[in-house]
Design an enzyme around this catalytic site. Structure first.
Site: not given
Lengths: 150, 303
Positions: B51-52, B80, B101, B129
């Site tokens: 969703r986000t 890496k 995120r 959030h």
């Protein structure tokens, strides 16, 4: 026995007294005394009526600024500073917990970014008694018992 | 004066909140506006999200901007061994804004210190959030008319649920909120948030039962009670069916009451609730797109 006989006197400098015995080496690290070139004497496990066992540090020719010495307040909240000039105590000070703790303490939160990359830790002191530190990054509270020196 | 970043919900003032509500309503009327034309937004998702990420990327597209980035860290140089520091330094040279995120807490604050361009936190582990909170606030504003005088029931995992903590902080700046906490003792609202409300003189009530107490609610905010939060599996078994909202429980609730959920839902809202007009969680997710258009415009100083 007089403590002055246990740890020899200094002519000029600073005596840091009433350090919890188990925190002596943390205090040395925080004040960076391990790289200090002046004469330093210390004693630990000295008898103290109030603390049980205490430590004491004497640093010749060093005079600490407030901010510098307040760094040790987290681990030695009852420490007392005596400024010595020509074998006489000319000033007595107590340490104070600063409002912000920068790069001294590790965040207790294992998922905090500061425990994964090389970052200067920053905490706001939200309570002084008991000590509670809010991490500026993960916003979690590190309590007094969880304090670990970086 | 525009805020440069959105890392934590408390970075925004009440004026910022109200402006986001106003802008989100404007974008809901007209979602396609070419305000970001010629701008590049980096969408850095170090862990997966549906969703986000999609609502952010749709918001950027509807604003006429271009998107670069990755959808999980396996397709970036993190595999890496590149540090977050180096990734952000590099990306902030390419893009005009970063949406990020990351699984580690505090990572977004750290990124904002390194980046030369604005950073929006799209979730940093269990910490913050803030865009979810703003879309929750927009959903409340739309359905209740304002953010003042809201009686909100927060249900489920109130201990670890980051959305409920941020929503509590945000609503506390509005007039006369009433909080009702409904949770098993193991997942009760942490003391620091209750102390925060005490200091502000805001009323709150704690309940372990989830029944007709909800008749006073303006908003029921459901969260998931997760099995892995319990040390003792027997304790989980005891409570797992208590905090499930069923259609039959909604009979005596206010006609204007709405049910919110940050989603994904598992079983904490029975599917028989979905057809009830009080169920609002899917519209809430749609509101996220308008709210994110509003947040981007506000931070970039476009509106």
């Amino acid at each position: 026995m007089d403590k002055a006989l246990q740890v020899s006197a200094i002519k000029d400098g600073t005596v840091i007294d009433h350090i919890p015995a188990e925190r002596l080496f943390d205090v040395i690290t925080i004040l960076e005394l391990d790289s200090c070139k002046e004469m330093i004497t210390f004693g630990t496990n000295l008898d103290s009526k109030r603390m049980g066992k205490k430590a004491i540090i004497k640093v010749a020719n060093r005079f600490f600024q407030g901010q510098e010495i307040n760094k040790i307040a987290l681990i030695a909240p009852h420490a007392k500073l005596n400024t010595i000039k020509n074998y006489h105590v000319v000033e007595k000070r107590v340490v104070e917990i600063p409002e912000e703790i920068i790069n001294i303490v590790k965040c207790f939160n294992p998922k905090c970014i500061t425990n994964h990359e090389t970052i200067t830790t920053r905490f706001n002191v939200v309570s002084k008694k008991p000590i509670e530190l809010r991490c500026m990054y993960c916003e979690k509270i590190t309590a007094e018992k969880q304090i670990v020196i970086k | 004066m525009y805020p440069k970043n959105l890392i934590s919900i408390t970075d925004f003032s009440k004026d910022d909140y109200l402006k986001i509500m106003k802008l989100a309503a404007e974008f809901e009327k007209e979602p396609n506006q070419d305000l970001l034309k010629g701008k590049v937004v980096a969408s850095l998702f170090f862990e997966p999200s549906t969703r986000t990420r999609l609502s952010f990327e749709t918001a950027v597209t509807r604003l006429g901007g271009k998107i670069i980035g990755f959808t999980d860290s396996s397709s970036s140089s993190v595999t890496k061994g590149e540090t977050l520091h180096d990734t952000i330094r590099m990306v902030s040279n390419y893009a005009d804004m970063i949406v990020m995120r990351h699984p580690l807490e505090g990572s977004a604050r750290y990124a904002s210190q390194i980046s030369g361009v604005p950073v929006i936190n799209a979730g940093d582990g269990a910490n913050q959030h803030p865009t979810q909170t703003l879309l929750d606030m927009y959903s409340i504003t739309k359905t209740q008319g304002s953010l003042d005088n809201i009686n909100i029931f927060l249900v489920g995992d109130l201990k670890y649920g980051r959305t409920v903590h941020s929503l509590l902080q945000a609503l506390s700046v509005f007039e006369n909120p009433i909080f009702n906490f409904v949770a098993p003792p193991e997942l009760a609202m942490p003391t620091e948030y209750k102390r925060f409300l005490d200091r502000k003189g805001i009323r709150y009530f704690e309940h372990t039962e989830f029944n007709d107490i909800i008749s006073e609610a303006d908003i029921i905010y459901m969260t998931r009670v997760q099995k892995e939060r319990f040390n003792d599996p027997i304790e989980y078994e005891k409570v797992k069916n208590i905090y499930i909202l069923k259609n039959s429980m909604l009979e005596n609730t206010k006609p204007t009451m709405k049910i919110l959920h940050p989603l994904p839902r598992v079983n904490e809202i029975h599917s028989d609730v979905d057809s009830n007009p009080k169920a609002y969680y899917f519209t809430q997710a749609l509101n996220g797109m308008y709210t994110r258009e509003a947040i981007i415009s506000h931070i970039m100083g476009l509106k």
